[in-house]
Design an enzyme around this catalytic site. Structure first.
Site, PDB file in Angstrom:
ATOM      1  N   GLY A 529      50.217  34.144   9.511  1.00 49.47           N
ATOM      2  CA  GLY A 529      51.602  34.608   9.367  1.00 49.47           C
ATOM      3  C   GLY A 529      51.735  35.958  10.031  1.00 49.47           C
ATOM      4  N   ASP A 534      53.404  43.746  15.027  1.00 48.91           N
ATOM      5  CA  ASP A 534      53.527  45.141  15.436  1.00 48.91           C
ATOM      6  C   ASP A 534      54.012  45.202  16.881  1.00 48.91           C
ATOM      7  OD1 ASP A 534      51.095  45.218  17.272  1.00 48.91           O
ATOM      8  OD2 ASP A 534      50.151  44.595  15.401  1.00 48.91           O
ATOM      9  N   ASP A 548      53.196  33.209   6.530  1.00 51.54           N
ATOM     10  CA  ASP A 548      52.824  31.845   6.151  1.00 51.54           C
ATOM     11  C   ASP A 548      53.651  31.363   4.972  1.00 51.54           C
ATOM     12  OD1 ASP A 548      51.027  31.188   8.064  1.00 51.54           O
ATOM     13  OD2 ASP A 548      49.236  31.645   6.898  1.00 51.54           O
ATOM     14  N   GLU A 614      69.170  13.880   5.064  1.00 53.14           N
ATOM     15  CA  GLU A 614      68.481  15.098   5.518  1.00 53.14           C
ATOM     16  C   GLU A 614      68.448  15.152   7.044  1.00 53.14           C
ATOM     17  OE1 GLU A 614      65.276  16.017   1.985  1.00 53.14           O
ATOM     18  OE2 GLU A 614      64.926  14.280   3.269  1.00 53.14           O
TER      19      GLU A 614
END
Ligand code: GLA
Length: 755
Positions: A529, A534, A548, A614
């Protein structure tokens, strides 16, 4: 020119569109920090510096009679160790004779136009308008010199700082601390905001009033880390999202770092930012130099939203690779949470079919496609296709997605190796490992020695082999453990303190080479994750998998924390299934989509398992994202809610650069009976323009028997100033974690305005 020097007063003036920064050389050559803040033009702010005689704060030998002139109390531009400044130092050296004292004084300066790249490190890219100030300091006894480098992005209100440390002596010198910058902000009661966390819960915003002593935020994990992002904000006590002075310091670096903040005896705040000194020791032979990474500094008098806008712009326009800046990011489907390691070629092709049918633009094949990798215990390092799982190789999948009109992306984790791998059996010496100890393992994996050029070359060969084998347009570049036993078998004993930093340089070199050879392949950063989220990684990877944790409600905290420093277009964010795999929480599909849409949007599920409703919903969501993606990726992002509102709901807004449209999102996180109404004061609109709500996506549940608000009508027209000053009251939102997304569009029909 944004930089000038007043010879007489010996003051450097740096100005950007809205900020001023001033430095003064005093009569003893000490470099003093006089001011950073709102624009003050050429007013010399060094009157703010007072000389006060304070006990136990010693004086320079040559000015012993001026007891107020102490390196311990004056605001300095780069604090040293051993010369009477007892606050946190920016630099520490050990000379050959064992001396640790360093006394840096002004030697010369250079003002110029056009910044230089930093050797082997990422940096804020020049856009042809950068002005530069370099101030050279010198320790007259040892010959050590430090060049403080300021790059000024005038129209973007950004100043970057870094340092080049030169051993001008004839002997070797050990550098045991080499921060990029330090700065003393005088006489302020300030709060510190930083972004801490853990795996699957990154960049949680924490604000604390600074007390006396030193507060350190940092990482010694070999990665910038999930735990403390290399970005801090210092702000006035009363500052909030929209008002007040705040200063940002963002280190552009992906390895060990430290942001040290000290409130000293005088009530001044020192901030030091750079590579962490823990375990760090760099040998400088005669004439050699060391370059620090760059700190991106910004000041805003308009609260945190104002500060974020400065960072969002510079990162989007000058940090991320320019070639991806305006390139539309495809809505992707990633199979990780859909299948984990358990898939066959047939599964992947079927997932591609179902995803294409829903409107996805790219399939990303995650972990498990290579070597012997049926779980996370083996296979890392063996970057060749597992033909048992994928008999047709990557090409068969890429060809298939190509036929479906989708692109194809692939997961890799180059810097890592499993003990149970062919690569480890062949090259056990390629890992970071203390020769006399068992290594620390994490996720059953070890770390390759990226400071070894042979390893970097080998990995370049592997990755280019993969990219040449099929039509691959995206790489998800993962990094799934922290470093330990940082010891390199190819490095001299007395240079082991260099390995952590050289490791980061090796990774940057590999990213640079891949980017240069395959400029069209987009690299998404990832480290379990957001463990390496940075500005250093963003220099190579225009987006980074944020976390994650795909739970929409946790993501509100993670993405909000991330948004203080980093723009939406850098945040990988996907819709996964419910109940969520990390928290077990159930949320509506619409809520998940609204949250994921404030990032680079995608899905992380097995689309074959969705029911028809869905599938239809997803088709609509993708169509909505496609409609708004330019606004989402390039608009101005505003956090609309503070701590009090967020006890019940979180809201944010993205406004187009020309203020012609805005997207407002709200998610209710705590449901109450007979609730208070969600109320939002919008930001950034054109006050004189009128807006209509022309798109609504909602997962709110209609209470049985509830009467409708008769005053409500869909074609209402709102003035921008009404929405910003009066705000917008929404109908109660009921249900389980209901969310609503509203699209506002500027209308020219001003006559209809109801004000
Ligand atoms: C990390 C990533 C996940 C996934 C796994 C695969 O945890 O963050 O998205 O790719 O690795 O092992």
């Amino acid at each position: 020119m944004a930089v000038s020097f007043d010879d007489e007063r010996r003051v450097f003036f740096i100005s950007t569109q809205n900020t001023s920064y001033q430095i003064r050389i005093n009569e003893y050559g000490m470099l003093l920090h006089s001011y950073y803040g709102a624009l003050v033009g050429k007013a010399d702010m060094s009157y703010l510096i007072k000389e006060v005689d304070r006990g136990f704060s010693g004086n320079l030998y040559e000015s012993a009679d001026r007891r107020g002139l102490s390196p311990d109390t004056l605001p300095l531009e780069y604090g040293t160790y051993g010369s009477g400044d007892y606050r946190v130092s920016a630099i520490k050296t050990v000379l050959e004779n064992g001396s640790r004292t360093l006394d840096l004084r002004y030697a010369s300066h250079r003002i110029g136009h056009g910044r230089q790249a930093i050797r082997n490190l990422p940096y804020v890219r020049d856009d042809g308008r950068t002005d530069v100030l370099e101030i050279e300091l010198e320790d007259r006894i040892s010959g050590i010199r430090v060049i403080l480098i300021y790059n000024v992005f005038e129209d973007k209100d950004i100043i970057t700082r870094s340092a080049r440390i030169i051993n001008g002596s004839e002997n070797s010198v050990s550098l045991i601390k080499a921060a990029s910058m330090s700065m003393d902000i005088q006489n302020r009661h300030m709060d510190l905001i930083h972004f801490h966390g853990r795996h699957a819960m990154e960049r949680i915003t924490e604000r604390s009033a600074l007390g006396h002593g030193v507060y350190t935020v940092g990482s010694k994990r070999g990665q910038s880390s999930h735990h403390n992002n290399p970005f801090v904000i210092l702000c006035d006590r009363h500052a909030d999202e929209n008002f007040g002075d705040c200063f940002g310091f963002m280190l552009m670096y992906s390895g060990n770092h430290a942001e040290e903040i000290e409130l000293d005896q005088t009530g001044s705040v020192r901030v030091v930012s750079g590579i962490s000194s823990e375990g760090f020791e760099w040998k400088l032979g005669a004439g050699e130099s060391f370059d620090t990474p760059e700190v991106i500094m910004a000041y805003s008098g308009e609260g945190f939203n104002g500060l974020s806008h400065l960072y969002h712009r510079i990162i989007r326009e000058n940090v991320c690779p320019a070639r991806f800046r305006d390139k539309k990011r495809p809505v992707l489907i990633n199979n990780w949470e859909g299948t984990y390691f358990d898939f066959t070629e047939k599964d992947i092709l079927e997932i591609a079919d179902a995803a294409a049918d829903a409107g996805c633009g790219m399939l990303v094949l995650d972990d498990g496609w290579f070597g012997i990798r049926n779980n996370d215990k083996s296979g890392l390092g063996d970057w060749f296709v597992n033909k048992d799982k994928l008999p047709g190789g990557l090409k068969a999948i890429a060809d298939h997605t190509g036929k479906l009109g989708m692109s194809f992306g692939l997961w890799i984790e180059p810097e890592m190796i499993s003990e149970d791998s062919m690569l480890y059996r062949e090259h056990p010496e390629w890992v970071l490992k203390d020769p006399d100890r068992d290594p620390v393992v994490a996720r059953d994996q070890l770390v390759l020695n990226m400071s070894d050029h042979e390893v970097v070359d080998y990995l370049y060969g592997c990755i280019s082999g993969i990219l040449d084998s099929a039509e691959i347009s995206y790489i998800k570049w993962d990094f799934n453990r922290s470093l330990a036993n940082v010891y390199s078998s190819v490095t001299r004993a007395d240079m082991q303190g260099e390995v952590s930093h050289s490791f980061v340089l090796g990774t940057y070199e590999l990213l640079e080479r891949i980017g240069a050879a395959y400029p069209d392949v987009m690299i998404e950063g990832c480290a379990g994750g957001g463990g390496r989220f940075d500005a250093g990684m963003l220099f190579y990877c225009p987006q980074i998998w944020c976390s994650d944790n795909t739970d929409a409600i946790n993501r509100l905290i993670i993405q909000k924390g991330t948004s203080y420093g980093y723009p939406v277009c850098t945040m990988g964010s996907h819709v996964s299934i419910s109940p969520n795999h990390q928290t077990g929480r159930e949320t509506p599909l619409v809520t998940r989509a609204i949250v994921a849409m404030s990032g680079t949007f995608g899905y992380e599920l097995d689309p074959r398992k969705l029911d028809d409703n869905e599938k239809n919903e997803i088709r609509q969501q993708i169509a909505i994202y496609e409609r708004y993606c330019d606004l989402i990726c390039n608009g101005r992002y505003y956090r609309l809610t503070g701590d009090e509102d967020e006890k019940c709901y979180t809201a944010w807004e993205i406004v187009a650069g020309d203020r012609s449209e805005a997207l407002i999102s709200i998610v209710v996180t705590d449901m109450k009976g007979n609730q208070e109404l969600p109320f939002l004061k919008l930001k950034g609109l054109d006050p004189e323009a009128s807006y209509v709500i022309d798109g609504v996506m909602s997962s709110a549940y209609e209470l049985p028997g509830a009467a409708k608000d008769e005053t409500e009508h869909a074609d209402r027209v709102y003035m921008g100033k009404a929405l910003m000053h009066g705000g917008l009251t929404l109908d109660p939102l009921y249900g389980q974690y209901p969310a609503m997304q509203l699209h506002l569009k500027n209308t020219v029909a001003k006559n209809d305005v109801m004000d």
